[in-house]
Enzyme design. Structure first.
Site, PDB file in Angstrom:
ATOM      1  N   GLY A 282      -9.899   2.540 -10.608  1.00  0.00           N
ATOM      2  CA  GLY A 282     -10.709   1.473 -11.190  1.00  0.00           C
ATOM      3  C   GLY A 282     -10.702   0.216 -10.363  1.00  0.00           C
ATOM      4  O   GLY A 282      -9.945   0.067  -9.405  1.00  0.00           O
TER       5      GLY A 282
ATOM      6  N   GLU B   9      -4.603  -7.732  -6.252  1.00  0.00           N
ATOM      7  CA  GLU B   9      -3.267  -8.325  -6.365  1.00  0.00           C
ATOM      8  C   GLU B   9      -3.151  -9.545  -5.458  1.00  0.00           C
ATOM      9  O   GLU B   9      -2.684 -10.601  -5.875  1.00  0.00           O
ATOM     10  CB  GLU B   9      -2.199  -7.298  -5.978  1.00  0.00           C
ATOM     11  CG  GLU B   9      -1.993  -6.179  -6.980  1.00  0.00           C
ATOM     12  CD  GLU B   9      -0.986  -5.149  -6.498  1.00  0.00           C
ATOM     13  OE1 GLU B   9      -0.757  -4.169  -7.224  1.00  0.00           O
ATOM     14  OE2 GLU B   9      -0.424  -5.321  -5.385  1.00  0.00           O
TER      15      GLU B   9
ATOM     16  N   ARG C  49       0.866  -1.178   0.000  1.00  0.00           N
ATOM     17  CA  ARG C  49       0.000   0.000   0.000  1.00  0.00           C
ATOM     18  C   ARG C  49       0.898   1.221   0.000  1.00  0.00           C
ATOM     19  O   ARG C  49       1.614   1.501   0.976  1.00  0.00           O
ATOM     20  CB  ARG C  49      -0.899   0.002   1.239  1.00  0.00           C
ATOM     21  CG  ARG C  49      -1.928   1.130   1.255  1.00  0.00           C
ATOM     22  CD  ARG C  49      -3.005   0.901   0.198  1.00  0.00           C
ATOM     23  NE  ARG C  49      -4.178   1.754   0.426  1.00  0.00           N
ATOM     24  CZ  ARG C  49      -4.505   2.792  -0.326  1.00  0.00           C
ATOM     25  NH1 ARG C  49      -3.728   3.126  -1.347  1.00  0.00           N
ATOM     26  NH2 ARG C  49      -5.593   3.493  -0.068  1.00  0.00           N
ATOM     27  N   GLY C  50       0.871   1.967  -1.104  1.00  0.00           N
ATOM     28  CA  GLY C  50       1.803   3.064  -1.290  1.00  0.00           C
ATOM     29  C   GLY C  50       1.801   4.094  -0.184  1.00  0.00           C
ATOM     30  O   GLY C  50       2.863   4.507   0.297  1.00  0.00           O
ATOM     31  N   GLU C  51       0.634   4.518   0.253  1.00  0.00           N
ATOM     32  CA  GLU C  51       0.572   5.585   1.261  1.00  0.00           C
ATOM     33  C   GLU C  51       1.137   5.147   2.607  1.00  0.00           C
ATOM     34  O   GLU C  51       1.513   5.992   3.424  1.00  0.00           O
ATOM     35  CB  GLU C  51      -0.878   6.043   1.441  1.00  0.00           C
ATOM     36  CG  GLU C  51      -1.802   5.019   2.049  1.00  0.00           C
ATOM     37  CD  GLU C  51      -3.229   5.533   2.191  1.00  0.00           C
ATOM     38  OE1 GLU C  51      -3.739   5.477   3.327  1.00  0.00           O
ATOM     39  OE2 GLU C  51      -3.818   5.989   1.194  1.00  0.00           O
ATOM     40  N   ASP C  52       1.214   3.844   2.845  1.00  0.00           N
ATOM     41  CA  ASP C  52       1.743   3.344   4.123  1.00  0.00           C
ATOM     42  C   ASP C  52       3.251   3.163   4.118  1.00  0.00           C
ATOM     43  O   ASP C  52       3.938   3.507   5.094  1.00  0.00           O
ATOM     44  CB  ASP C  52       1.101   1.992   4.472  1.00  0.00           C
ATOM     45  CG  ASP C  52      -0.352   2.109   4.899  1.00  0.00           C
ATOM     46  OD1 ASP C  52      -0.790   3.239   5.165  1.00  0.00           O
ATOM     47  OD2 ASP C  52      -1.031   1.072   4.957  1.00  0.00           O
ATOM     48  N   THR C  53       3.794   2.582   3.038  1.00  0.00           N
ATOM     49  CA  THR C  53       5.186   2.114   3.100  1.00  0.00           C
ATOM     50  C   THR C  53       6.061   2.500   1.914  1.00  0.00           C
ATOM     51  O   THR C  53       7.242   2.154   1.890  1.00  0.00           O
ATOM     52  CB  THR C  53       5.218   0.572   3.230  1.00  0.00           C
ATOM     53  OG1 THR C  53       4.685  -0.012   2.027  1.00  0.00           O
ATOM     54  CG2 THR C  53       4.412   0.101   4.429  1.00  0.00           C
ATOM     55  N   ARG C  54       5.497   3.196   0.917  1.00  0.00           N
ATOM     56  CA  ARG C  54       6.280   3.475  -0.290  1.00  0.00           C
ATOM     57  C   ARG C  54       7.590   4.195   0.011  1.00  0.00           C
ATOM     58  O   ARG C  54       8.639   3.874  -0.559  1.00  0.00           O
ATOM     59  CB  ARG C  54       5.454   4.305  -1.277  1.00  0.00           C
ATOM     60  CG  ARG C  54       6.206   4.630  -2.566  1.00  0.00           C
ATOM     61  CD  ARG C  54       5.403   5.571  -3.457  1.00  0.00           C
ATOM     62  NE  ARG C  54       4.125   4.991  -3.825  1.00  0.00           N
ATOM     63  CZ  ARG C  54       3.957   4.153  -4.846  1.00  0.00           C
ATOM     64  NH1 ARG C  54       4.999   3.791  -5.573  1.00  0.00           N
ATOM     65  NH2 ARG C  54       2.764   3.675  -5.121  1.00  0.00           N
TER      66      ARG C  54
END
Length: 432
Positions: free
Chosen positions: A59, A93, A26-31
């Protein structure tokens, strides 16, 4: 005859997996923290990783490139963080990853409790409740039904991934990342992966042996013996075949130069333990005698479709110790290299009720054209000699009579020593 030079593994079309690892997060958490550091460590370990660097995902359906990346990866790392389940793309995913056959999954519970993932509680429960409410607000009956099915699929995937053995990220992240990289390298057997050689001369040998590996018509174990004189290229050919095809089997092992390494019972036991380690057998480290190791090998090989290369066999008793008499799993393949083409059928495996199917492949020397190309490669690092050198090099080729090891030694000698082709030819003529 086949002789080999080194090229990168990426140039081989034999490997069906484009990536070692697909990274789901999840990008906002760990990117910008944990995932970024993990990606850097994977790259430094030369673990080919697919990483989607787009911040915004729009989407309900996965982008085709993401779906293809998952299906063409050998493994997936799933960083399950607080807001992971709030993303429908992350859940899609995850669901697709869990559907892949023979796919290694590495769940990382990043500051979340595995039981919360399993039972969909706290942030995971809140996210699933939001998805359910969105489904209930959907006015289109068909879309509502499709979303309801997806939610059930997501819940099932979350439960399954939480039940798997994973890592919990609650302490030192640097140490955790080191452990993850080590674990992945071990489970994907990346130690077996190195540069795949390229062939010079008689590529028909590779076609013949590849056909042998792909033949699924027999329900018994198939053996193939590559035989010929010393230095003719047996080990190099077996090395090429192994590195090109080992990923197609459940387990695999390449034991090289057995004749030299197997000079005592103690050394034979060491080889047996290497085999057991490579095929991922259990409880082998404490074995202290050849007989017990053979029994363990037999049981392990009987349960898995295995690809073995036993290089440099000069005694049938070595085969008895390394493959036993119980028989292997259907579809298993064994390649043996030896100077003696009839040695293989003297092992006890051929005394069983259903003996294996055996094929022999004799290697011959190179023709003059391929000999010149090989000599040129070792002398100059290219495939075509200079016109000024060609006449003398052809004399060296005639002397070597297609023997690849001789061509390699003389080409390397020209490259590394202060000598000329005329001096090399003169020294060859002085030999009896």
């Amino acid at each position: 005859m086949v002789v080999l030079i080194e090229i990168s593994e990426e140039s081989s079309s034999s490997l069906t997996n484009k990536f070692d690892v697909f990274l789901s997060f999840r990008g906002e958490d760990t990117r910008n923290n944990f995932t970024d550091h993990l990606l850097k460590a994977l790259k430094e370990a030369t673990i080919e990783t697919f990483f989607d660097d787009e911040e915004i995902q729009i989407g309900e359906f996965l982008k085709p490139e993401l779906e293809n990346a998952i299906k063409s990866s050998r493994a997936s790392i799933i960083v399950l963080s607080k807001n992971y389940a709030s993303s429908t793309w992350c859940l899609e995913e995850l669901a697709l990853i869990m559907e892949q056959p023979k796919h290694n999954v590495f769940p990382i519970f990043y500051h979340v409790n595995p039981s919360d993932v399993r039972k969909q509680r706290n942030s995971f429960g809140d996210a699933m409740a939001d998805h359910k409410q969105r489904m209930e607000r959907e006015s289109d009956e068909k879309k509502r039904s499709e979303l309801a099915k997806k939610i059930e699929k997501w819940k099932k995937a979350l439960t399954e991934v939480a039940d798997m053995k994973g890592k919990e990220a609650n302490g030192r992240e640097t140490k955790l990342i080191e452990e993850i990289v080590k674990d992945i390298s071990s489970r994907l057997e990346l130690h077996k992966r190195s540069e795949i050689p390229k062939l010079i001369g008689m590529e028909s040998s590779v076609r013949t042996i590849t056909s042998f590996l792909n033949d699924a018509s027999s329900h018994t174990t198939d053996l193939l013996t590559i035989w010929g004189m010393a230095g003719i290229g047996k080990t190099h050919l077996a090395d090429y075949i192994f590195k090109s095809h080992y990923l197609e089997f459940e387990s695999s092992c390449f034991l090289e130069d057995i004749e030299r390494r197997c000079t005592s019972q103690k050394r034979l036991l060491k080889l047996q333990k290497q085999l057991l380690k490579d095929i991922r057998a259990t409880s082998w480290m404490d074995i202290d005698n050849v007989k017990a190791a053979t029994s363990k090998i037999e049981n392990s090989l009987f349960r898995k479709r295995t690809f073995l290369v036993l290089d440099g066999i000069n005694d049938s008793e070595q085969l008895d110790a390394l493959i036993g008499t119980k028989g292997l799993h259907p579809g298993s393949k064994i390649i043996i290299t030896s100077k003696n083409g009839s040695l293989t059928e003297k092992c006890k495996l051929f005394e069983t009720q259903v003996p294996p199917k055996h094929t022999k492949h004799l290697l011959h020397g190179l023709n003059n054209r391929d000999s010149l190309q090989l000599l040129t490669w070792h002398a100059f690092g290219c495939h075509e000699p200079n016109e000024g050198d060609k006449k003398e090099m052809k004399k060296v080729v005639q002397y070597c009579k297609g023997h690849p090891l001789a061509l390699k030694v003389l080409g390397s000698s020209y490259r590394t020593e202060d000598t000329t082709w005329e001096e090399i030819i003169e020294s060859l003529c002085e030999r009896p």
